[in-house]
Design a protein around this motif. Structure first.
Motif, short mmCIF file in Angstrom:
data_model
loop_
_atom_site.label_atom_id
_atom_site.label_comp_id
_atom_site.label_asym_id
_atom_site.label_seq_id
_atom_site.Cartn_x
_atom_site.Cartn_y
_atom_site.Cartn_z
N VAL A 1 1.28 -1.00 0.06
CA VAL A 1 -0.23 -0.01 0.38
C VAL A 1 0.63 0.82 -0.10
CG1 VAL A 1 -1.93 -0.83 1.15
CG2 VAL A 1 -0.38 -0.26 2.78
N PRO A 2 0.43 2.24 -1.37
CA PRO A 2 1.39 3.78 -0.59
C PRO A 2 1.70 3.96 0.75
CG PRO A 2 -0.46 3.63 -2.00
CD PRO A 2 -0.83 2.00 -1.14
N PHE A 3 0.56 4.27 1.15
CA PHE A 3 0.59 4.42 2.84
C PHE A 3 -0.53 3.46 3.68
CE2 PHE A 3 -1.99 8.08 -0.01
CZ PHE A 3 -2.67 7.21 0.48
N CYS A 4 -0.37 4.11 4.60
CA CYS A 4 -1.55 3.45 5.62
C CYS A 4 -3.30 3.70 4.98
CB CYS A 4 -1.54 3.75 7.45
SG CYS A 4 -2.85 2.68 8.82
N GLN A 5 -3.26 2.30 5.12
CA GLN A 5 -5.18 2.18 4.89
C GLN A 5 -6.14 2.60 5.63
OE1 GLN A 5 -4.83 -1.69 3.56
NE2 GLN A 5 -5.04 -1.18 2.27
N CYS A 6 -5.78 3.07 6.42
CA CYS A 6 -6.58 3.79 8.23
C CYS A 6 -6.77 4.55 7.74
CB CYS A 6 -5.77 3.69 9.31
SG CYS A 6 -4.43 5.16 9.49
N GLY A 7 -6.36 5.70 6.51
CA GLY A 7 -6.86 7.02 5.81
C GLY A 7 -6.23 8.48 6.51
N HIS A 8 -5.00 8.19 7.05
CA HIS A 8 -4.84 9.54 7.95
C HIS A 8 -2.94 8.66 7.44
CE1 HIS A 8 -4.78 6.84 11.39
NE2 HIS A 8 -3.87 7.61 12.52
N ILE A 9 -2.02 9.89 7.78
CA ILE A 9 -1.02 9.72 7.65
C ILE A 9 -0.60 10.11 8.56
CG2 ILE A 9 1.53 10.19 6.68
CD1 ILE A 9 0.34 10.37 4.29
N ASP A 10 0.45 9.93 9.79
CA ASP A 10 1.19 9.95 11.11
C ASP A 10 2.55 9.83 10.40
OD1 ASP A 10 -0.96 10.70 12.47
OD2 ASP A 10 -1.16 8.51 13.07
N LEU A 11 2.88 10.84 11.77
CA LEU A 11 4.82 10.89 11.54
C LEU A 11 4.89 9.42 12.54
CD1 LEU A 11 8.11 11.89 11.05
CD2 LEU A 11 7.05 13.01 13.95
N TRP A 12 3.72 8.96 13.24
CA TRP A 12 4.89 7.77 13.73
C TRP A 12 3.85 6.69 13.71
CZ3 TRP A 12 9.61 6.97 15.47
CH2 TRP A 12 10.71 6.16 16.09
N GLY A 13 4.15 5.48 13.94
CA GLY A 13 2.99 4.10 14.08
C GLY A 13 3.31 4.16 15.18
N THR A 14 2.32 2.99 16.05
CA THR A 14 2.45 3.04 16.84
C THR A 14 2.59 1.63 17.20
OG1 THR A 14 0.66 4.35 17.90
CG2 THR A 14 0.86 2.18 19.07
N VAL A 15 3.49 0.53 17.53
CA VAL A 15 3.94 -0.81 18.19
C VAL A 15 2.79 -1.31 18.85
CG1 VAL A 15 5.64 -2.40 19.23
CG2 VAL A 15 6.74 0.14 18.50
N GLY A 16 2.48 -2.82 17.99
CA GLY A 16 1.60 -3.90 18.38
C GLY A 16 0.49 -3.16 17.61
#
Length: 188
Positions: free
Chosen positions: A32-47
């Motif tokens: 996927v180009p970017f998160c399928q969650c619908g938003h782009i954040d600087l930092w992804g949450t582990v887990g």
């Protein structure tokens, strides 16, 4: 400028083309180009399943360390090769890893033998940031004294082991030869 500090144009162009080719390859592989969650954040949450889908995550420091290690290894074996061409070699290795890491086989392996149960591969955005982190590590290793480079590598390994119970060394061990005691410790 000495050969160790010069980044000649052909090497920089080739580095950029290798990077671009890698990102295109990842898209062609279905990443996927970017998160399928619908938003782009600087930092992804582990887990979470979006950990490796955002710009950076707790594994980004391991890519910074790749840059330090690639610079050091290439300085040892190819120090007479101009810096720009050593960067090309480091980029080929880093980009090859990004492609291999995002194959279905390696993603499944991560999910089977590491704590990354929710790992579904990196987004192309995250892979691009990982490659950029390698560039930053490579450049920092060039300008920092050796002792500072070693301190950064150890510091990031200790930090990621402390915060997420993982890191570059543990990731490699668990991917290649899983150790039950490490898996138990990582599970908390």
């Amino acid at each position: 400028m000495t050969s160790d500090t010069r980044l000649d144009r052909p090497a920089l162009i080739l580095t950029a083309l290798i990077t671009l080719g890698t990102l295109i390859t990842l898209l062609a592989m279905g990443r996927v180009p970017f998160c399928q969650c619908g938003h782009i954040d600087l930092w992804g949450t582990v887990g979470t399943s979006e950990a490796s889908q955002q710009l950076a995550d707790w594994y980004t420091p391991s890519h910074l360390l790749h840059g330090f290690l690639f610079y050091g290894a290439l300085w040892l074996v190819a120090r007479r090769v101009p810096l720009g061409w050593r960067l090309v070699v480091a980029t080929v290795v880093e980009c090859a890893w990004e492609i291999i890491e995002n194959t279905d086989a390696v993603i499944q392996r991560y999910r089977e033998v590491t704590i990354s149960l929710d790992y579904f591969g990196d987004s192309v955005l995250n892979s691009g940031a990982d490659i950029a982190a390698m560039f930053a590590g490579f450049w920092l290793a060039r300008v920092l004294p050796v002792w500072a480079s070693v301190a950064v590598v150890i510091g990031f390994e200790v930090l990621t082991m402390w915060v997420i119970r993982d890191g570059l060394a543990l990731n490699i061990i668990m991917l290649l030869y899983p150790v039950e005691a490490i898996a138990t410790w990582q599970a908390g």
